[in-house]
Design an enzyme around this catalytic site. Sequence first.
Site, PDB file in Angstrom:
ATOM      1  CE  LYS A  53      39.078  36.733  36.341  1.00 36.43           C
ATOM      2  NZ  LYS A  53      38.534  36.959  35.016  1.00 36.43           N
ATOM      3  CD  GLN A  97      36.082  35.537  32.661  1.00 37.78           C
ATOM      4  OE1 GLN A  97      36.300  35.989  33.778  1.00 37.78           O
ATOM      5  NE2 GLN A  97      37.053  35.235  31.821  1.00 37.78           N
ATOM      6  CG  ASP A 120      38.993  42.861  33.265  1.00 38.46           C
ATOM      7  OD1 ASP A 120      39.965  42.309  33.804  1.00 38.46           O
ATOM      8  OD2 ASP A 120      38.054  42.255  32.726  1.00 38.46           O
TER       9      ASP A 120
END
Length: 286
Positions: A53, A97, A120
């Site tokens: 990322k 994460q 997200d």
Amino acid sequence: MSATEMNGKELSKKIRTELAGEVLQLKQNGVTPHLTVIIVGDDPASQSYVRGKEKASAEVGMSSDIIALPSSTSEQDLLGQIDRLNKHDSVHGILVQLPLPDHINEQHVIESISPEKDVDGFHPVNIGKMMTGNSTFLPCTPYGIITMLKAHDVRMEGKHVVVAGRSNIVGKPVGQLLLNENATVTYCHSKTENLTDYTKEADILILAMGRANVIRGEHVKNGAVIVDVGINRLEDGTLTGDADFASTAAKASKITPVPRGVGPMTITMLLKNTIKAARGLSAVGK
Ligand code: NAD
């Protein structure tokens, strides 16, 4: 029939070039889109995703940073970090994460991220907006799948979509997005009896089970479109999807490979969401 490959790596490259142009424009207006990724613990797969990322952000000219916390971090400390980032004007996107260590409640963490920075797309506010078809940050993997289907001119309206897998991050939201596109959606999951009775009926088959090569040619309809989200590592180290590629590709009209399929699209949509957040076009109030 022999399927056309829907290559997510190539499509991502094209989209990322466009995103780099958008970033440049934002920078000229004094805004550098910034993503902060928080990782708790030292799971090697998570570390590798986080590095991916960071690299992708840099490639399109965005800035990013990684906050690496030890696995002993308390939920309270993590929530404190997120609160600080929520208030930080130059941080546009926050991503924690997953998975988190067992002593941290994932849902508390997801709900603590400001919906305007939830790139997200997991916050209940953004999930609710997605359900009602309103503008929002869409969850990255489902968003990537829809983008890919559109880029390959796959007609969704009126088609029978079978989604195998019902996780909150892939199966459920991808089915919802396909419903928003006027498809007729059937969900299958680990308690479904006779899974292949359903897969054989799918015009569009989304596989998100994490079960290596379980769907074979005889389990799919002639001309079906297959999106294989599964990422499974075999004993010899190779990666494979939930579909047996050779036999399903022989019957399908379009299929995603694993790797180079859905995976790169997921990160590309994360970049897209972060740029959207930097523009202030987030889910809330816009
Ligand atoms: P998960 O483990 O949370 O969910 C798996 C789902 O599959 C569950 O809903 C379960 O009911 C269903 N399932 C399991 N076995 C089944 C069976 N035999 N028959 C029918 N249903 C079954 O997983 P997830 O996070 O949704 O991920 C699914 C897969 O997609 C994994 O392989 C994961 O690595 C991969 N993934 C890929 C990307 C990407 O960007 N390409 C992103 C997220 C997940």
